[in-house]
Design an enzyme around this catalytic site. Structure first.
Site, PDB file in Angstrom:
ATOM      1  N   ASN A  10       0.878  -1.170   0.000  1.00  0.00           N
ATOM      2  CA  ASN A  10       0.000   0.000   0.000  1.00  0.00           C
ATOM      3  C   ASN A  10       0.914   1.218   0.000  1.00  0.00           C
ATOM      4  O   ASN A  10       1.541   1.519   1.005  1.00  0.00           O
ATOM      5  CB  ASN A  10      -0.887  -0.020   1.252  1.00  0.00           C
ATOM      6  CG  ASN A  10      -1.677   1.273   1.404  1.00  0.00           C
ATOM      7  OD1 ASN A  10      -1.817   2.035   0.443  1.00  0.00           O
ATOM      8  ND2 ASN A  10      -2.194   1.526   2.596  1.00  0.00           N
ATOM      9  N   TRP A  11       0.984   1.859  -1.160  1.00  0.00           N
ATOM     10  CA  TRP A  11       1.932   2.972  -1.285  1.00  0.00           C
ATOM     11  C   TRP A  11       1.432   4.243  -0.587  1.00  0.00           C
ATOM     12  O   TRP A  11       2.180   5.187  -0.426  1.00  0.00           O
ATOM     13  CB  TRP A  11       2.170   3.268  -2.761  1.00  0.00           C
ATOM     14  CG  TRP A  11       3.053   2.266  -3.456  1.00  0.00           C
ATOM     15  CD1 TRP A  11       3.459   1.029  -2.993  1.00  0.00           C
ATOM     16  CD2 TRP A  11       3.671   2.430  -4.742  1.00  0.00           C
ATOM     17  NE1 TRP A  11       4.269   0.426  -3.914  1.00  0.00           N
ATOM     18  CE2 TRP A  11       4.416   1.252  -5.008  1.00  0.00           C
ATOM     19  CE3 TRP A  11       3.653   3.436  -5.699  1.00  0.00           C
ATOM     20  CZ2 TRP A  11       5.148   1.085  -6.187  1.00  0.00           C
ATOM     21  CZ3 TRP A  11       4.371   3.262  -6.877  1.00  0.00           C
ATOM     22  CH2 TRP A  11       5.118   2.109  -7.111  1.00  0.00           C
ATOM     23  N   LYS A  12       0.170   4.292  -0.248  1.00  0.00           N
ATOM     24  CA  LYS A  12      -0.438   5.489   0.355  1.00  0.00           C
ATOM     25  C   LYS A  12      -0.194   6.704  -0.559  1.00  0.00           C
ATOM     26  O   LYS A  12      -0.166   6.546  -1.770  1.00  0.00           O
ATOM     27  CB  LYS A  12       0.122   5.721   1.755  1.00  0.00           C
ATOM     28  CG  LYS A  12       0.105   4.448   2.609  1.00  0.00           C
ATOM     29  CD  LYS A  12       0.304   4.714   4.038  1.00  0.00           C
ATOM     30  CE  LYS A  12       0.453   3.400   4.775  1.00  0.00           C
ATOM     31  NZ  LYS A  12       0.195   3.487   6.182  1.00  0.00           N
ATOM     32  N   HIS A  95      -9.458   1.285   4.251  1.00  0.00           N
ATOM     33  CA  HIS A  95      -8.224   1.391   5.052  1.00  0.00           C
ATOM     34  C   HIS A  95      -8.499   2.321   6.241  1.00  0.00           C
ATOM     35  O   HIS A  95      -9.262   3.277   6.117  1.00  0.00           O
ATOM     36  CB  HIS A  95      -7.098   1.939   4.169  1.00  0.00           C
ATOM     37  CG  HIS A  95      -5.757   1.853   4.823  1.00  0.00           C
ATOM     38  ND1 HIS A  95      -5.320   2.760   5.759  1.00  0.00           N
ATOM     39  CD2 HIS A  95      -4.764   0.933   4.703  1.00  0.00           C
ATOM     40  CE1 HIS A  95      -4.110   2.406   6.168  1.00  0.00           C
ATOM     41  NE2 HIS A  95      -3.746   1.302   5.552  1.00  0.00           N
ATOM     42  N   GLU A  97      -6.881   4.650   7.451  1.00  0.00           N
ATOM     43  CA  GLU A  97      -6.605   6.069   7.178  1.00  0.00           C
ATOM     44  C   GLU A  97      -7.773   6.714   6.447  1.00  0.00           C
ATOM     45  O   GLU A  97      -8.091   7.880   6.665  1.00  0.00           O
ATOM     46  CB  GLU A  97      -5.294   6.200   6.380  1.00  0.00           C
ATOM     47  CG  GLU A  97      -4.089   5.913   7.262  1.00  0.00           C
ATOM     48  CD  GLU A  97      -2.884   5.373   6.521  1.00  0.00           C
ATOM     49  OE1 GLU A  97      -2.812   5.467   5.284  1.00  0.00           O
ATOM     50  OE2 GLU A  97      -1.985   4.835   7.213  1.00  0.00           O
ATOM     51  N   GLU A 167      -5.656  -5.120  10.135  1.00  0.00           N
ATOM     52  CA  GLU A 167      -4.626  -4.132  10.425  1.00  0.00           C
ATOM     53  C   GLU A 167      -4.938  -3.408  11.731  1.00  0.00           C
ATOM     54  O   GLU A 167      -5.734  -2.459  11.740  1.00  0.00           O
ATOM     55  CB  GLU A 167      -4.571  -3.097   9.299  1.00  0.00           C
ATOM     56  CG  GLU A 167      -4.244  -3.674   7.947  1.00  0.00           C
ATOM     57  CD  GLU A 167      -3.576  -2.645   7.053  1.00  0.00           C
ATOM     58  OE1 GLU A 167      -2.487  -2.927   6.583  1.00  0.00           O
ATOM     59  OE2 GLU A 167      -4.146  -1.555   6.856  1.00  0.00           O
ATOM     60  N   GLY A 173       2.258   1.911  10.623  1.00  0.00           N
ATOM     61  CA  GLY A 173       3.226   3.004  10.509  1.00  0.00           C
ATOM     62  C   GLY A 173       3.912   3.361  11.818  1.00  0.00           C
ATOM     63  O   GLY A 173       4.568   4.395  11.918  1.00  0.00           O
ATOM     64  N   SER A 213       3.171  -2.522  10.120  1.00  0.00           N
ATOM     65  CA  SER A 213       4.624  -2.542  10.316  1.00  0.00           C
ATOM     66  C   SER A 213       5.285  -3.880   9.967  1.00  0.00           C
ATOM     67  O   SER A 213       6.264  -4.264  10.593  1.00  0.00           O
ATOM     68  CB  SER A 213       4.975  -2.126  11.749  1.00  0.00           C
ATOM     69  OG  SER A 213       4.524  -0.818  12.003  1.00  0.00           O
ATOM     70  N   GLY A 235       4.978   1.024   4.680  1.00  0.00           N
ATOM     71  CA  GLY A 235       6.332   1.578   4.576  1.00  0.00           C
ATOM     72  C   GLY A 235       7.330   0.686   3.852  1.00  0.00           C
ATOM     73  O   GLY A 235       8.061   1.151   2.965  1.00  0.00           O
TER      74      GLY A 235
HETATM   75  C1  PEP Z   1      -0.720  -0.010   5.708  1.00  0.00           C
HETATM   76  O1  PEP Z   1      -0.590   1.043   5.151  1.00  0.00           O
HETATM   77  O2  PEP Z   1      -1.713  -0.691   5.447  1.00  0.00           O
HETATM   78  C2  PEP Z   1       0.303  -0.469   6.641  1.00  0.00           C
HETATM   79  C3  PEP Z   1       0.156  -1.613   7.243  1.00  0.00           C
HETATM   80  O3  PEP Z   1       1.386   0.357   6.824  1.00  0.00           O
HETATM   81  P1  PEP Z   1       2.769  -0.024   7.563  1.00  0.00           P
HETATM   82  O4  PEP Z   1       3.221  -1.343   6.999  1.00  0.00           O
HETATM   83  O5  PEP Z   1       3.692   1.094   7.240  1.00  0.00           O
HETATM   84  O6  PEP Z   1       2.478  -0.138   9.028  1.00  0.00           O
END
Ligand code: PEP
Length: 249
Positions: A10-12, A95, A97, A167, A173, A213, A235
């Protein structure tokens, strides 16, 4: 039948179109595998150059969001037909976010999931608890509600092809990965919830990812868990490390 792992990035809101092409060219040889589906969910403007850059590789390109209407006066939104027209097969829905910053609710998530299936796009349906909810001991109640509403009106045949990403919000993050026990417990609970909504066959078929993460070090111990069918990676998906996550064995 054993479920094929699915590892998605997931590049966000990262990577301009030219940076996207560069990153895909770097990662292409590192993410080669027959053992997992590899999906890069990228910002809308990166989708077309990313598809072009990924041609001939095992990388599939997904979207990070999609609207639940067909077309019309929804300034700034991307429709499902726009995605399928260029060959997008996956879309992240709900998601945390998007729920936090863009007011997405379980109900809008459900509408998007239904619309994705209508267009033959596989939704990666996100769920996960806050730290407070975990501390209050309501993690599974909260996630069951998210999953049950997300799948309202979805047929068993459709659900079998869906992907759910568990998640925990406190792990996204933050560098704090859930322990393998915590991740397996909730992913197993989600599978049970799917069995209750549908049946055992559907629960056995649906793929459930862990996200939060994930990195090259934590991926192997997470991905061997019986109910974890891969990861949704933020990330670390922007680095060569992603190749190690994909080839975690
Ligand atoms: C995500 O964006 O879905 C995610 C899990 O991010 P990260 O791996 O950076 O925690």
């Amino acid at each position: 039948m054993a479920r094929k792992k699915i590892i998605a990035g997931n590049w966000k809101m990262n990577m301009t179109p030219s940076e996207a092409v560069e990153l895909i060219n770097t990662l292409k040889p590192l993410v080669e595998t027959d053992e997992a589906d590899v999906v890069f969910c990228v910002p809308a403007i990166d989708i077309i150059p990313a598809l072009e850059a990924a041609k001939g590789s095992n990388i599939q390109i997904g979207a990070e969001n999609m609207y639940f209407e067909e077309k019309g006066a929804y300034t700034g939104e991307i429709s499902p037909a726009m995605l399928t027209d260029v060959g997008v097969k996956y879309v992240i829905i709900g998601h945390s976010e998007r729920r936090e910053y863009f007011a997405e609710t379980n109900e809008t998530v459900n509408k998007k999931v239904l619309k994705a299936f209508e267009h033959g796009i596989t939704p990666i349906v996100c769920c996960g608890e806050t730290l407070t909810q975990r501390e209050q001991g309501v993690t599974m109640d909260f996630i069951r509600q998210q999953v049950k509403i997300a799948f309202l009106g979805v047929t068993a045949e459709q659900a079998k092809t869906a992907v759910i990403a568990y998640e925990p919000i406190w792990a996204i993050g933050t560098g704090k990965t859930a322990t393998t026990e915590q991740a397996q417990e909730v992913c197993g609970g989600i599978r049970k919830c799917i069995a209750e909504i549908y049946d055992e066959a559907t629960a056995e078929a649906i793929r459930i990812q862990y996200g939060g993460s994930v990195n090259a070090k934590t991926a192997p111990e997470l991905f061997v868990q019986p109910d974890i069918d891969g990861g949704l990676v933020g990330g670390a998906a922007l680095k060569p490390d992603f190749g190690k996550i994909v080839n975690w064995k």
